[in-house]
Design an enzyme around this catalytic site. Structure first.
Site, mmCIF file in Angstrom:
data_model
loop_
_atom_site.group_PDB
_atom_site.id
_atom_site.type_symbol
_atom_site.label_atom_id
_atom_site.label_comp_id
_atom_site.label_asym_id
_atom_site.label_seq_id
_atom_site.Cartn_x
_atom_site.Cartn_y
_atom_site.Cartn_z
ATOM 1 C CB ILE A 79 -7.493 -11.306 -13.474
ATOM 2 C CG1 ILE A 79 -5.978 -11.314 -13.704
ATOM 3 C CG2 ILE A 79 -8.248 -11.082 -14.782
ATOM 4 C CD1 ILE A 79 -5.498 -12.460 -14.581
ATOM 5 C CG HIS A 111 1.321 -2.898 -15.502
ATOM 6 N ND1 HIS A 111 0.992 -4.104 -14.929
ATOM 7 C CD2 HIS A 111 2.319 -3.151 -16.383
ATOM 8 C CE1 HIS A 111 1.768 -5.054 -15.442
ATOM 9 N NE2 HIS A 111 2.570 -4.504 -16.329
ATOM 10 N NE ARG A 161 -10.183 -15.355 -12.413
ATOM 11 C CZ ARG A 161 -9.090 -14.930 -11.788
ATOM 12 N NH1 ARG A 161 -9.090 -13.819 -11.099
ATOM 13 N NH2 ARG A 161 -7.970 -15.623 -11.849
ATOM 14 N N GLY A 218 0.785 -1.229 0.000
ATOM 15 C CA GLY A 218 0.000 0.000 0.000
ATOM 16 C C GLY A 218 0.815 1.276 0.000
ATOM 17 C CG ASN A 233 1.291 3.239 -5.795
ATOM 18 O OD1 ASN A 233 1.609 4.293 -6.350
ATOM 19 N ND2 ASN A 233 1.900 2.087 -6.048
#
Ligand code: GAR
Length: 210
Positions: A93, A110, A66, A12, A14
């Protein structure tokens, strides 16, 4: 205020950059309204709690598919209310349905100069390829993994003797500058996704972003 919900899986740093930017007025009239992790032990959850930010943990292992996980995630995000959903080291994802629901208000960072090196192990791949520069890209999230339109990119030179760890550290420190800046453009109403292109101040951004 303009509300950010931040999704993460790990350290974390960011997230910390967003917290600091909100406090320092680098991100005016903006707040991190919640942090959601898929990992119970993510240090980012502790950073959020220390800053008085609401947290939730949704463990992907507790869901059969998912789709089920993403549905729980979506319900939680919408409960908190988000103007912008920020993936900050979120290592899952996302399903097409989830991405479509947030299209245009879902962004990711990314650690490569996209379109180079989508996926994992980006810094090692840049080194193995003999690249002379590395970097990070903030981009809109679309159904293509790490393939959405770039918003802003930061570049650093690769030096002799660099390894994946030294590169990751120098790239990360650049991430902490470009990611809050992209969110600021959103909050100011200057940035949007239009016809599958990133648009800043009514201009289409190039393939490499700003
Ligand atoms: C960052 O380098 C980010 O670019 C990367 O994970 C790190 C998270 O660091 N994201 C991805 O690899 C997404 N596939 P942080 O938890 O300290 O912000």
């Amino acid at each position: 205020p303009y509300k950010l919900v931040i999704l993460l899986s790990g350290s974390g740093s960011n997230l910390q950059a967003f917290i600091d930017a909100c406090e320092s007025k680098a991100l005016p009239n903006t707040e991190v309204s919640a942090v959601i992790s898929n990992k119970t032990d993510a240090f980012g959850l502790i950073r959020a709690q220390q800053a008085g930010i609401a947290t939730a943990c949704i463990n992907h292992k507790e869901f059969a598919s998912r789709e089920d996980f993403d549905c729980a995630l979506k319900n939680k995000i919408d409960e908190f209310g988000a103007d912008l959903v920020i993936l900050a080291g979120f290592m899952r994802i996302l399903t097409p349905g989830f991405v479509r629901h947030y299209l245009g208000r879902l962004i990711n960072i990314h650690p490569s100069l996209l379109p180079k090196y989508p996926g994992l192990h980006t810094h090692q791949r840049a080194l193995d390829a003999g690249d002379t520069e590395a970097g990070a890209t903030v981009h809109f999230v679309t159904e293509e993994l790490d393939g959405g339109p770039p918003i802003i990119q930061a570049k650093i030179p690769i030096f002799d003797g660099d390894d994946a760890a030294t590169l990751a550290e120098r790239v990360l420190s650049k991430e902490h500058t470009i990611y809050p800046l992209a969110a600021k453009w959103f909050a100011e109403g200057r940035l949007s996704l239009q016809n599958s292109k990133a648009v800043l101040d009514d201009k289409n951004l190039p393939e490499s972003g700003v």
